[in-house]
Design an enzyme around this catalytic site. Structure first.
Site, mmCIF file in Angstrom:
data_model
loop_
_atom_site.group_PDB
_atom_site.id
_atom_site.type_symbol
_atom_site.label_atom_id
_atom_site.label_comp_id
_atom_site.label_asym_id
_atom_site.label_seq_id
_atom_site.Cartn_x
_atom_site.Cartn_y
_atom_site.Cartn_z
ATOM 1 N N HIS A 1 0.829 -1.207 0.000
ATOM 2 C CA HIS A 1 0.000 0.000 0.000
ATOM 3 C C HIS A 1 0.859 1.251 0.000
ATOM 4 O O HIS A 1 2.088 1.202 0.119
ATOM 5 C CB HIS A 1 -0.950 -0.012 1.203
ATOM 6 C CG HIS A 1 -0.273 0.098 2.535
ATOM 7 N ND1 HIS A 1 0.002 1.300 3.143
ATOM 8 C CD2 HIS A 1 0.181 -0.852 3.388
ATOM 9 C CE1 HIS A 1 0.591 1.097 4.313
ATOM 10 N NE2 HIS A 1 0.715 -0.212 4.488
ATOM 11 N N CYS B 1 3.394 -4.942 6.567
ATOM 12 C CA CYS B 1 3.001 -4.574 5.216
ATOM 13 C C CYS B 1 4.160 -3.926 4.462
ATOM 14 O O CYS B 1 5.134 -3.454 5.046
ATOM 15 C CB CYS B 1 1.810 -3.634 5.242
ATOM 16 S SG CYS B 1 0.288 -4.462 5.756
#
EC number: 2.3.2.-
Length: 228
Positions: free
Chosen positions: A188, A204
């Site tokens: 992301h 992440c």
């Protein structure tokens, strides 16, 4: 990382390494110590070449405006660039090199687009084979229960944080599954230039907003993913 080294790691991981369940951290969560110091960065904004400034310019045709990334804060090797593919993976694959902090999107002409990334901090590292199940523009962010337990201030987002400039998922997200199981890991966007090349998130993979928009536009849902 050499092609031989990356391919050897890929063989080892293909034997059954699994992803640890976690989730993407909020930018409001306490920062974690980076595992490796970033290389020296340019001294001033004027030292960034015009073509790089153009790649990372402000984006005003999105639902929410995206400011220009301050690339003088990002080591030059982490600027987006086309390179000879070092991964040996099939075209369309996404490969994350957690040692050198690069993400490669493999092309069918022997090249790859390389992006600088931030990765998971100590205790939140993960590796293995998976796939990009689907993609989202301006996604909602929902912290998992174990993250809320570590950071009670996130309780108000238990049922999701609406998209927007303050959402830690940024303007785009790619969702990582193994088989039919959501790993809770994401690729992301994140506007904090100082996190690129460092280990600071809860697992992440973070890219600058302009980079994640570029990646999102070129990666197809279902594409294989390898994290080494």
């Amino acid at each position: 990382m050499s092609v031989r080294t990356m391919n050897r790691r890929a063989v080892l991981l293909a034997g059954g390494a699994s992803l640890l369940l976690a989730g993407c951290t909020s930018t409001s969560a306490p920062a974690r110590v980076a595992l490796a110091a970033a290389p020296e960065t340019p001294k001033s904004p004027d030292s960034v070449p015009p073509h790089v400034q153009a790649m990372y310019a402000a984006v005003m045709d999105e639902p929410y405006p995206i400011r220009a990334s301050r690339m003088h804060l990002v080591p030059e090797r982490f600027w987006r660039q086309e390179v000879t593919d070092p991964t040996g993976e099939k075209p369309g694959s996404v490969v994350v090199d957690t040692t050198d902090r690069f993400l490669y999107h493999v092309r069918d002409d022997g090249t790859a687009m390389r992006y600088g990334v931030g990765i998971g901090a100590a205790g939140f590292e993960w590796s293995g084979r998976a796939h990009i199940a689907y993609k989202r523009e301006w996604p909602t962010w929902t912290p998992p229960s174990d993250m809320i337990a570590r950071h009670p201030e996130l309780e108000r987002y238990r049922h999701g944080m609406e998209p927007g400039p303050d959402n830690p998922m940024g303007p785009r997200a790619l969702y990582i599954h193994q088989g039919n199981v959501d790993t809770l890991y994401r690729i992301h966007g994140n506007p904090d230039e100082t996190t690129i090349g460092k280990a600071v998130s809860s697992g992440c993979v973070r890219l600058l907003p302009q980079d994640v928009i570029h990646l999102h536009a070129n990666v197809v849902s279902g594409s294989p993913l390898l994290v080494v």
